[in-house]
Design a protein around this motif. Sequence first.
Motif, PDB file in Angstrom:
ATOM      1  N   ASP A   1      34.727 -99.741 -35.772  1.00 58.79           N
ATOM      2  CA  ASP A   1      34.397-100.153 -37.144  1.00 58.79           C
ATOM      3  C   ASP A   1      33.063 -99.579 -37.605  1.00 58.79           C
ATOM      4  OD1 ASP A   1      36.758-101.530 -36.930  1.00 58.79           O
ATOM      5  OD2 ASP A   1      35.916-103.507 -37.392  1.00 58.79           O
ATOM      6  N   GLU A   2      32.100 -99.449 -36.703  1.00 60.24           N
ATOM      7  CA  GLU A   2      30.811 -98.849 -37.072  1.00 60.24           C
ATOM      8  C   GLU A   2      30.988 -97.377 -37.452  1.00 60.24           C
ATOM      9  OE1 GLU A   2      27.789-101.526 -34.261  1.00 60.24           O
ATOM     10  OE2 GLU A   2      28.702 -99.685 -33.473  1.00 60.24           O
ATOM     11  N   LEU A   3      31.863 -96.693 -36.718  1.00 57.42           N
ATOM     12  CA  LEU A   3      32.116 -95.278 -37.015  1.00 57.42           C
ATOM     13  C   LEU A   3      32.862 -95.134 -38.343  1.00 57.42           C
ATOM     14  CD1 LEU A   3      31.686 -92.421 -35.966  1.00 57.42           C
ATOM     15  CD2 LEU A   3      33.797 -92.653 -34.618  1.00 57.42           C
ATOM     16  N   VAL A   4      33.801 -96.035 -38.603  1.00 57.09           N
ATOM     17  CA  VAL A   4      34.499 -96.033 -39.896  1.00 57.09           C
ATOM     18  C   VAL A   4      33.488 -96.208 -41.028  1.00 57.09           C
ATOM     19  CG1 VAL A   4      36.134 -97.274 -41.375  1.00 57.09           C
ATOM     20  CG2 VAL A   4      36.692 -96.889 -38.969  1.00 57.09           C
TER      21      VAL A   4
ATOM     22  N   SER B   1      23.111 -86.941 -51.489  1.00 57.09           N
ATOM     23  CA  SER B   1      23.182 -85.663 -50.766  1.00 57.09           C
ATOM     24  C   SER B   1      23.870 -85.861 -49.413  1.00 57.09           C
ATOM     25  CB  SER B   1      21.777 -85.081 -50.549  1.00 57.09           C
ATOM     26  OG  SER B   1      21.007 -85.950 -49.744  1.00 57.09           O
ATOM     27  N   GLY B   2      24.341 -84.769 -48.855  1.00 57.43           N
ATOM     28  CA  GLY B   2      24.960 -84.818 -47.534  1.00 57.43           C
ATOM     29  C   GLY B   2      26.313 -85.481 -47.515  1.00 57.43           C
ATOM     30  N   GLY B   3      26.996 -85.469 -48.639  1.00 57.74           N
ATOM     31  CA  GLY B   3      28.299 -86.118 -48.713  1.00 57.74           C
ATOM     32  C   GLY B   3      29.398 -85.329 -48.024  1.00 57.74           C
ATOM     33  N   LEU B   4      30.430 -86.055 -47.624  1.00 53.70           N
ATOM     34  CA  LEU B   4      31.572 -85.444 -46.963  1.00 53.70           C
ATOM     35  C   LEU B   4      32.762 -86.362 -47.204  1.00 53.70           C
ATOM     36  CD1 LEU B   4      31.937 -82.934 -45.100  1.00 53.70           C
ATOM     37  CD2 LEU B   4      31.739 -84.490 -43.156  1.00 53.70           C
ATOM     38  N   THR B   5      33.801 -85.849 -47.825  1.00 53.65           N
ATOM     39  CA  THR B   5      34.949 -86.705 -48.115  1.00 53.65           C
ATOM     40  C   THR B   5      35.697 -87.034 -46.827  1.00 53.65           C
ATOM     41  OG1 THR B   5      36.476 -84.860 -48.453  1.00 53.65           O
ATOM     42  CG2 THR B   5      35.241 -85.641 -50.392  1.00 53.65           C
ATOM     43  N   VAL B   6      36.461 -88.110 -46.892  1.00 53.94           N
ATOM     44  CA  VAL B   6      37.279 -88.503 -45.742  1.00 53.94           C
ATOM     45  C   VAL B   6      38.257 -87.384 -45.398  1.00 53.94           C
ATOM     46  CG1 VAL B   6      39.052 -90.131 -44.956  1.00 53.94           C
ATOM     47  CG2 VAL B   6      37.018 -90.977 -46.146  1.00 53.94           C
ATOM     48  N   ASP B   7      38.829 -86.767 -46.422  1.00 50.56           N
ATOM     49  CA  ASP B   7      39.774 -85.681 -46.178  1.00 50.56           C
ATOM     50  C   ASP B   7      39.100 -84.497 -45.492  1.00 50.56           C
ATOM     51  OD1 ASP B   7      42.532 -84.780 -46.464  1.00 50.56           O
ATOM     52  OD2 ASP B   7      41.730 -83.277 -47.838  1.00 50.56           O
TER      53      ASP B   7
ATOM     54  N   ARG C   1      41.180 -92.320 -39.695  1.00 40.78           N
ATOM     55  CA  ARG C   1      42.430 -92.903 -40.212  1.00 40.78           C
ATOM     56  C   ARG C   1      42.162 -94.181 -41.006  1.00 40.78           C
ATOM     57  NH1 ARG C   1      44.764 -90.943 -35.210  1.00 40.78           N
ATOM     58  NH2 ARG C   1      44.307 -92.893 -34.143  1.00 40.78           N
ATOM     59  N   ASP C   2      41.103 -94.901 -40.639  1.00 40.82           N
ATOM     60  CA  ASP C   2      40.771 -96.155 -41.320  1.00 40.82           C
ATOM     61  C   ASP C   2      39.686 -95.992 -42.381  1.00 40.82           C
ATOM     62  OD1 ASP C   2      42.604 -97.694 -39.943  1.00 40.82           O
ATOM     63  OD2 ASP C   2      41.196 -98.268 -38.364  1.00 40.82           O
ATOM     64  N   ALA C   3      39.140 -94.790 -42.518  1.00 38.07           N
ATOM     65  CA  ALA C   3      38.045 -94.562 -43.472  1.00 38.07           C
ATOM     66  C   ALA C   3      38.594 -94.275 -44.868  1.00 38.07           C
ATOM     67  CB  ALA C   3      37.179 -93.399 -43.002  1.00 38.07           C
ATOM     68  N   ARG C   4      37.778 -94.568 -45.891  1.00 38.60           N
ATOM     69  CA  ARG C   4      38.162 -94.339 -47.279  1.00 38.60           C
ATOM     70  C   ARG C   4      36.957 -93.821 -48.072  1.00 38.60           C
ATOM     71  NH1 ARG C   4      41.989 -94.778 -44.798  1.00 38.60           N
ATOM     72  NH2 ARG C   4      43.803 -96.147 -45.072  1.00 38.60           N
ATOM     73  N   ASP C   5      37.222 -93.028 -49.076  1.00 39.79           N
ATOM     74  CA  ASP C   5      36.169 -92.582 -49.986  1.00 39.79           C
ATOM     75  C   ASP C   5      35.815 -93.717 -50.946  1.00 39.79           C
ATOM     76  OD1 ASP C   5      35.862 -89.906 -49.082  1.00 39.79           O
ATOM     77  OD2 ASP C   5      37.709 -89.347 -50.111  1.00 39.79           O
ATOM     78  N   TRP C   6      34.675 -93.551 -51.599  1.00 38.73           N
ATOM     79  CA  TRP C   6      34.198 -94.478 -52.634  1.00 38.73           C
ATOM     80  C   TRP C   6      33.941 -95.877 -52.074  1.00 38.73           C
ATOM     81  CZ3 TRP C   6      34.957 -94.150 -58.451  1.00 38.73           C
ATOM     82  CH2 TRP C   6      34.695 -92.843 -58.878  1.00 38.73           C
TER      83      TRP C   6
ATOM     84  N   CYS D   1      30.388 -95.363 -41.090  1.00 37.47           N
ATOM     85  CA  CYS D   1      29.609 -94.124 -41.264  1.00 37.47           C
ATOM     86  C   CYS D   1      30.397 -93.080 -42.049  1.00 37.47           C
ATOM     87  CB  CYS D   1      29.195 -93.568 -39.906  1.00 37.47           C
ATOM     88  SG  CYS D   1      27.856 -94.483 -39.118  1.00 37.47           S
ATOM     89  N   ILE D   2      31.695 -92.946 -41.743  1.00 41.52           N
ATOM     90  CA  ILE D   2      32.531 -91.993 -42.492  1.00 41.52           C
ATOM     91  C   ILE D   2      32.648 -92.450 -43.949  1.00 41.52           C
ATOM     92  CG2 ILE D   2      34.777 -90.861 -42.644  1.00 41.52           C
ATOM     93  CD1 ILE D   2      35.096 -91.447 -39.607  1.00 41.52           C
TER      94      ILE D   2
END
Length: 200
Positions: A101-104, A117-123, A145-150, A106-107
């Motif tokens: 969950d902590e890694l999710v 700055s330093g953004g990166l989409t889930v895709d 797999r469990d991460a989402r944008d916005w 961060c994503i």
Amino acid sequence: MDAQLAGVREVARILQRRVIPGSLICHVTAAELLGLPLPEKLTWEGGATIHCTVQPEQKRGSARKLTVHVRRDRPSLVVDGVTVEHPFSVLLDLAPLLSHDELVACIDSLGSRIRVSGGLTVDAVRTACRGRRARGIRALRAAVRDARDWVDSPRETTTRLMVIRAGYPEPETNRPVRDPVTGKEYWIDLAYPAWKIAIE
């Protein structure tokens, strides 16, 4: 400016300009400078060392409060005057250190609506994981797999995962709504528009 972040940023700048010119800030230090939600123990204030990457020909030993990684040709970007490793490399460094969950979180943070700055989409993270062999890649694939944008905070991540694990459909993240009286726009953390349910 957050005093803790200002402290680690200044130490990183001194390291790059005076101690090891040409080094890249990496690992948990880069994560902190990118504003990723780390457990306290992995922050500069919590006692973590400063991490940097150097080319093999620059090889030098680590020291007290300094961990030096020797890695060739790492992609990078500049964040507030400090050159850090690319966010995907930072995620790979974090993967063995964090819970799922902590890694999710961060994503999620890298794809946040409010990131400067330093953004990166889930895709983009998902694409970078494909065909990759590296330490932490399996954990990173599971987390993406469990991460989402916005998603704008680790609490939003925690709540979203809790709702889904309770068997509810996945909510929409940061749904914009406009006040019909003032015209001001607000963002609902999690929403089920069809049911007119908002979760904050």
